[in-house]
Design a protein around this motif. Structure first.
Motif, PDB file in Angstrom:
ATOM      1  N   GLU A 104       0.790  -1.228   0.000  1.00  0.00           N
ATOM      2  CA  GLU A 104       0.000   0.000   0.000  1.00  0.00           C
ATOM      3  C   GLU A 104       0.825   1.282   0.000  1.00  0.00           C
ATOM      4  O   GLU A 104       0.299   2.351  -0.328  1.00  0.00           O
ATOM      5  N   CYS A 105       2.078   1.225   0.399  1.00  0.00           N
ATOM      6  CA  CYS A 105       2.877   2.438   0.582  1.00  0.00           C
ATOM      7  C   CYS A 105       4.024   2.445  -0.424  1.00  0.00           C
ATOM      8  O   CYS A 105       4.781   1.470  -0.522  1.00  0.00           O
ATOM      9  N   ILE A 269       8.199  -6.201   0.941  1.00  0.00           N
ATOM     10  CA  ILE A 269       8.765  -5.058   0.231  1.00  0.00           C
ATOM     11  C   ILE A 269       9.021  -5.493  -1.206  1.00  0.00           C
ATOM     12  O   ILE A 269       9.547  -6.584  -1.454  1.00  0.00           O
ATOM     13  N   LEU A 270       8.650  -4.648  -2.159  1.00  0.00           N
ATOM     14  CA  LEU A 270       8.777  -4.958  -3.587  1.00  0.00           C
ATOM     15  C   LEU A 270       9.552  -3.842  -4.278  1.00  0.00           C
ATOM     16  O   LEU A 270       9.225  -2.661  -4.121  1.00  0.00           O
ATOM     17  N   CYS A 271      10.564  -4.214  -5.056  1.00  0.00           N
ATOM     18  CA  CYS A 271      11.381  -3.249  -5.798  1.00  0.00           C
ATOM     19  C   CYS A 271      11.051  -3.321  -7.282  1.00  0.00           C
ATOM     20  O   CYS A 271      11.067  -4.400  -7.878  1.00  0.00           O
ATOM     21  N   LEU A 272      10.781  -2.155  -7.882  1.00  0.00           N
ATOM     22  CA  LEU A 272      10.465  -2.057  -9.305  1.00  0.00           C
ATOM     23  C   LEU A 272      11.347  -1.010  -9.968  1.00  0.00           C
ATOM     24  O   LEU A 272      11.767  -0.050  -9.334  1.00  0.00           O
ATOM     25  N   GLY A 273      11.596  -1.190 -11.261  1.00  0.00           N
ATOM     26  CA  GLY A 273      12.405  -0.230 -12.018  1.00  0.00           C
ATOM     27  C   GLY A 273      12.380  -0.590 -13.482  1.00  0.00           C
ATOM     28  O   GLY A 273      11.383  -1.096 -13.992  1.00  0.00           O
ATOM     29  N   LYS A 274      13.481  -0.357 -14.188  1.00  0.00           N
ATOM     30  CA  LYS A 274      13.664  -0.702 -15.594  1.00  0.00           C
ATOM     31  C   LYS A 274      12.435  -0.403 -16.453  1.00  0.00           C
ATOM     32  O   LYS A 274      12.259   0.707 -16.930  1.00  0.00           O
ATOM     33  N   LEU A 281      12.913   7.153 -19.162  1.00  0.00           N
ATOM     34  CA  LEU A 281      13.661   7.890 -18.151  1.00  0.00           C
ATOM     35  C   LEU A 281      13.908   6.956 -16.973  1.00  0.00           C
ATOM     36  O   LEU A 281      13.201   5.962 -16.787  1.00  0.00           O
ATOM     37  N   SER A 282      14.901   7.290 -16.169  1.00  0.00           N
ATOM     38  CA  SER A 282      15.209   6.465 -15.004  1.00  0.00           C
ATOM     39  C   SER A 282      14.224   6.754 -13.878  1.00  0.00           C
ATOM     40  O   SER A 282      14.022   7.911 -13.496  1.00  0.00           O
ATOM     41  N   LEU A 283      13.612   5.688 -13.353  1.00  0.00           N
ATOM     42  CA  LEU A 283      12.655   5.805 -12.264  1.00  0.00           C
ATOM     43  C   LEU A 283      12.522   4.442 -11.599  1.00  0.00           C
ATOM     44  O   LEU A 283      12.604   3.411 -12.266  1.00  0.00           O
ATOM     45  N   SER A 284      12.343   4.442 -10.296  1.00  0.00           N
ATOM     46  CA  SER A 284      12.098   3.185  -9.587  1.00  0.00           C
ATOM     47  C   SER A 284      11.071   3.415  -8.502  1.00  0.00           C
ATOM     48  O   SER A 284      10.763   4.550  -8.131  1.00  0.00           O
ATOM     49  N   ALA A 285      10.540   2.308  -7.998  1.00  0.00           N
ATOM     50  CA  ALA A 285       9.567   2.371  -6.915  1.00  0.00           C
ATOM     51  C   ALA A 285       9.824   1.215  -5.959  1.00  0.00           C
ATOM     52  O   ALA A 285      10.117   0.096  -6.388  1.00  0.00           O
ATOM     53  N   THR A 286       9.714   1.496  -4.672  1.00  0.00           N
ATOM     54  CA  THR A 286       9.788   0.467  -3.640  1.00  0.00           C
ATOM     55  C   THR A 286       8.477   0.522  -2.869  1.00  0.00           C
ATOM     56  O   THR A 286       8.132   1.557  -2.296  1.00  0.00           O
ATOM     57  N   LEU A 287       7.733  -0.586  -2.904  1.00  0.00           N
ATOM     58  CA  LEU A 287       6.438  -0.646  -2.232  1.00  0.00           C
ATOM     59  C   LEU A 287       6.533  -1.530  -1.005  1.00  0.00           C
ATOM     60  O   LEU A 287       7.294  -2.510  -0.984  1.00  0.00           O
ATOM     61  N   THR A 288       5.752  -1.203   0.019  1.00  0.00           N
ATOM     62  CA  THR A 288       5.748  -2.028   1.220  1.00  0.00           C
ATOM     63  C   THR A 288       4.354  -2.087   1.830  1.00  0.00           C
ATOM     64  O   THR A 288       3.455  -1.330   1.443  1.00  0.00           O
ATOM     65  N   ARG A 289       4.196  -3.005   2.762  1.00  0.00           N
ATOM     66  CA  ARG A 289       2.935  -3.143   3.480  1.00  0.00           C
ATOM     67  C   ARG A 289       2.777  -1.980   4.469  1.00  0.00           C
ATOM     68  O   ARG A 289       3.763  -1.418   4.953  1.00  0.00           O
TER      69      ARG A 289
END
Length: 429
Positions: A104-105, A269-274, A281-289
């Motif tokens: 959710e975050c 925790i989930l890591c996204l990118g590429k 453009l370069s961008l990433s996201a880290t999601l967590t509970r």
């Protein structure tokens, strides 16, 4: 580009994983469109790499370009501290809806390696907020998580490109990588190393970090979804956080939205990118509970102690929203399935080739593993002469093409690999 430009490049510009004393050749690209790269001499190369696995919609896509043009006319960047903006809100709303239930975050950053750093810091700060000094990670051998120091510390200490940094990195614990392959019958002993280590050291572990289903730069290995399910269950039993690094696998590459979906699990925790922006453009996201985020927020610091300068960059968020819009009708599933079928038909016959150790295909990923390391420079040159862009490494000649690739263009990539293996052995070390 002129000859003096290439000479300057060779003399002064440090390319990734390249010696400055004996630099590898570089090929001057002046434009890119669809699945093709155009060199300065006019030659066109079919791209089999998706720009290191990112450009899932190909290059110069009009929808993504228009979104960036519209956004840049309003603002290209604004700090995220104390400020929010529509592209970031829209993107985070989409990610919460798309990712496995319970995440959710969302923390936005600017590269995949930083997303992993953020995930590791979240895990450490979570336990600190709970009054426990858990400083260790558990990771898989043959794993790869990035080039920054925290990410490197979770890479295989003996069999990765970062082994020379051992002694400088914080020590963590490693277990044997799963051996049972995707699509095979599960072997009950395949999680023994993981089970044994967790039983002995769970009280000191902050998190397990792994690449779900596909171990990427550590060997392009595909493993059984049951391993993920067992890992999730063990984390629940021992109270250890689970970090899923989906930088390479997210957004359809394996045939599911996320590789975790193959096992039906939600990481903590989930890591996204590429592919998040389709490489625009370069961008990433880290999601967590939410309970992880709120536990961190209830700690002594009162907040999560991280804040990149370019966090939530509006231009990158606009590109990501456009890329996700292109995926929303889920027609990518049929395209990825068709790519998988063509890769299997074209590459699997190489399994019996005397120079080949293994061939494997999953989703829009095709891998030929040779018995000896490839000789990169001459093999790369030969591929360019064949009109394709394929970047092997180690013993791996692989394809991760854009989802929009046509069957004839994919056939050109496959044929180039098949033909390369019939050439004189100077392509292998």
């Amino acid at each position: 580009m002129q000859a003096d430009d290439l000479a300057f490049d060779s003399r002064h510009i440090w390319h990734p994983y390249t010696s400055m004393r004996h630099p590898l050749p570089t090929y001057p690209v002046v434009s890119a469109s669809g699945c093709e790269l155009t060199l300065s001499d006019g030659r066109r190369l079919v791209d089999g790499m998706s720009s290191w696995w990112a450009a899932i919609h190909g290059y110069n896509h009009p929808v993504i370009n228009q979104a960036m043009n519209d956004q840049i006319s309003r603002m290209s960047h604004v700090m995220f501290g104390g400020i929010t903006h529509p592209p970031a809100v829209e993107l985070c709303r989409r990610l919460v809806a798309l990712t496995p239930e319970g995440l959710e975050c969302v923390f936005l950053a600017d590269s995949g390696s930083v997303a992993v750093e953020v995930a590791i810091k979240m895990a450490l700060q979570y336990w600190q907020a709970r009054g426990e000094k858990r400083r260790e990670l558990l990771a898989l051998r043959r794993g790869y998580h990035g080039d920054t120091f925290g990410a490197m510390s979770a890479c295989d200490p003996d069999n990765s490109m970062h082994s020379l940094y051992q002694g400088y990195l914080p020590p963590h614990r490693f277990v044997d990588a799963p051996q049972r392959r995707f699509g095979e019958i599960w072997n009950e002993g395949d999680d023994r190393s993981l089970t044994t280590l967790l039983a002995a050291h769970n009280s000191t572990l902050a998190a397990i970090i792994l690449e779900p289903i596909v171990q990427g730069a550590g060997g392009m290995r595909f493993y059984h979804p049951e391993y993920l399910r067992r890992t999730r269950a063990l984390c629940d039993y021992y109270g250890v956080l689970l970090i899923a690094d989906e930088i390479a696998t997210g957004f359809g590459r394996t045939g599911e939205w996320f590789a975790c979906n193959h096992a039906g699990i939600t990481p903590d925790i989930l890591c996204l990118g590429k592919a998040l922006t389709s490489g625009a453009l370069s961008l990433s996201a880290t999601l967590t509970r939410r309970h992880v985020a709120e536990t961190i927020s209830d700690g002594d610091a009162g907040c999560f102690m991280h804040g990149p300068t370019f966090m939530g960059n509006p231009l990158a968020c606009a590109a990501a929203n456009a890329s996700l819009s292109l995926l929303q009708d889920e027609s990518w599933r049929q395209r990825v399935a068709a790519i998988a079928a063509q890769l299997s038909a074209g590459l699997m016959p190489l399994a019996d080739h005397p120079r080949v150790y293994d061939v494997r295909v999953l989703g829009a990923i095709g891998v030929v593993e040779t018995k000896q390391p490839v000789n990169l420079a001459p093999l790369q040159r030969w591929f360019v002469e064949r009109g394709v862009w394929i970047r092997p490494f180690g013993k791996l000649i692989y394809l991760m093409p854009p989802y929009i690739i046509s069957p004839p263009a994919l056939a050109q990539l496959i044929d180039a690999i098949v033909d390369a293996l019939t050439q004189p052995a100077h392509f292998l070390s």
